[in-house]
Design a protein around this motif. Structure first.
Motif, PDB file in Angstrom:
ATOM      1  N   GLY A 254       0.804  -1.215   0.000  1.00  0.00           N
ATOM      2  CA  GLY A 254       0.000   0.000   0.000  1.00  0.00           C
ATOM      3  C   GLY A 254       0.837   1.266   0.000  1.00  0.00           C
ATOM      4  N   LEU A 255       1.935   1.262   0.739  1.00  0.00           N
ATOM      5  CA  LEU A 255       2.759   2.463   0.830  1.00  0.00           C
ATOM      6  C   LEU A 255       3.425   2.792  -0.497  1.00  0.00           C
ATOM      7  N   ILE A 256       3.950   1.771  -1.181  1.00  0.00           N
ATOM      8  CA  ILE A 256       4.602   2.041  -2.459  1.00  0.00           C
ATOM      9  C   ILE A 256       3.588   2.472  -3.498  1.00  0.00           C
ATOM     10  N   ARG A 257       2.356   1.935  -3.424  1.00  0.00           N
ATOM     11  CA  ARG A 257       1.291   2.422  -4.302  1.00  0.00           C
ATOM     12  C   ARG A 257       1.088   3.909  -4.101  1.00  0.00           C
ATOM     13  N   CYS A 258       0.985   4.303  -2.852  1.00  0.00           N
ATOM     14  CA  CYS A 258       0.728   5.708  -2.551  1.00  0.00           C
ATOM     15  C   CYS A 258       1.870   6.603  -3.003  1.00  0.00           C
TER      16      CYS A 258
END
Length: 360
Positions: free
Chosen positions: A200-204
């Motif tokens: 999720g963090l890398i998506r963001c």
């Protein structure tokens, strides 16, 4: 054109409701299969949000940051904190009270680990420090956004996007979304919504950065709003058409198409007769943060109070829940989010002179 982009405001509101449909679809066993399949992709609205957030924040903050340099960082972070935390904290507090009530009545508190609560209070629960979604699940994206806010000053002050030409920005956006695709596919993921605590963090961060570069790209044009809108919509049709036809994966095609859609909507904000500028759509956009942050826990509470079979919520009850979510969004936006923002902004403004006067 650098004022409010009303088409983007409306799109934000509509995207929030796609997330709502995504989370309630499991209770709509009476719905046609095509609708359930469409709702099952509602998580992609979060990727749209990440791109849109980068676009809008770059538009609103980059000039001040370029002009004032490091002196603009603390005020920027203070404004972002004031924007997101009051309602975030309020919903988390309600969730804590709910879990305490479950404990007192002997109910199951699975999914609400007390040991992880400090991470949620600090908005750090999706920084790779937990293994499962917990507490108010949609808040994971707010946690990821808070990390993007911390990195935004570096993006503006330590990269050349503010002065790069359109060709360079286009290449950088392709590389950024390509990096996201390589990371996800390299780890065996086939969708953007896979294992959120890990990805999720890398998506963001990648999509937020791409959104910021997209805004810089937009600010260097257009040659003509209608012409640019048509080209952008052609990009949407191409990328999403390949995806829906099964010729390209979601990981690669959806973010690219969403970026084209945001660009198209930014151009369309200049159109006089734009249905997205209707006041109802604008109102949905204004309360979208409240909708996004409240609907998940509201649905849990609604099912406890009114639903016998969580897997089969009758259509009229489902409509009642949607009406409740809409009403709660208005109340939370006007009763908690806006007053809380003003209160926190007042606190941060009073604190900034004291911080600036401290010896280094």
């Amino acid at each position: 054109m650098t004022g409010e982009l009303r088409s983007l405001t409306a799109a934000r509101g509509l995207a929030a409701w796609l997330v709502v449909l995504y989370h309630i679809r499991s209770g709509a066993d009476w719905a046609p299969l095509w609708l359930l399949e469409a709702a099952s992709k509602g998580y992609l609205a979060v990727d749209f949000f990440f791109l849109l957030s980068g676009f809008v924040i770059y538009l609103s903050a980059h000039r001040t940051m370029l002009r004032e340099g490091q002196a603009a960082i603390l005020p920027f972070l203070g404004r972002r904190f004031a924007r997101i935390y009051p309602l975030y904290g309020f919903m988390l507090a309600l969730t804590v009270l709910f879990v305490l009530a479950l404990q007192l009545t002997g109910g199951s508190t699975e999914g609400y680990p007390w040991r992880e609560l400090p991470l949620h209070i600090a908005m750090m629960q999706n920084w790779g420090l937990t293994e499962l979604l917990a507490w108010n699940h949609p808040a994971w994206s707010i946690s990821a956004e808070s990390a993007a806010y911390l990195l935004f000053p570096l993006l503006v002050l330590r990269t050349p996007i503010a002065r790069a030409n359109r060709t360079s920005l286009l290449g950088a956006m392709i590389l950024t979304l390509g990096l996201l695709g390589l990371i996800l596919t390299g780890n065996g993921e086939s969708t953007l919504g896979g294992y959120i605590p890990q990805f999720g963090l890398i998506r963001c961060l990648t999509e937020f950065a791409c959104g910021a570069m997209l805004c810089a790209f937009w600010l260097r044009g257009p040659d003509g709003e209608v012409h640019a809108f048509a080209i952008s919509m052609a990009g949407v049709a191409m990328f999403w058409g390949l995806w829906l036809a099964g010729l390209s994966g979601e990981i690669w095609a959806f973010p690219a198409g969403a970026a084209c859609l945001i660009l198209a909507l930014a151009h369309a904000s200049a159109f006089r007769r734009n249905p997205l500028h209707w006041h109802g759509f604008q109102a949905l956009g204004e309360i979208s943060y409240a909708t996004y942050l409240s609907h998940f826990m509201l649905y849990i509470w609604f099912k406890i109070a009114f639903v016998q079979d969580p897997g089969s919520v009758p259509p009229m009850l489902m409509l009642a829940f949607l009406a409740l979510t809409l009403a709660a969004s208005f109340l939370l936006h006007h009763g908690i989010e806006k007053p809380g923002r003003l209160w926190v902004q007042g606190l941060t403004k009073r604190a900034q002179p004291r911080l600036a006067s401290r010896p280094s």
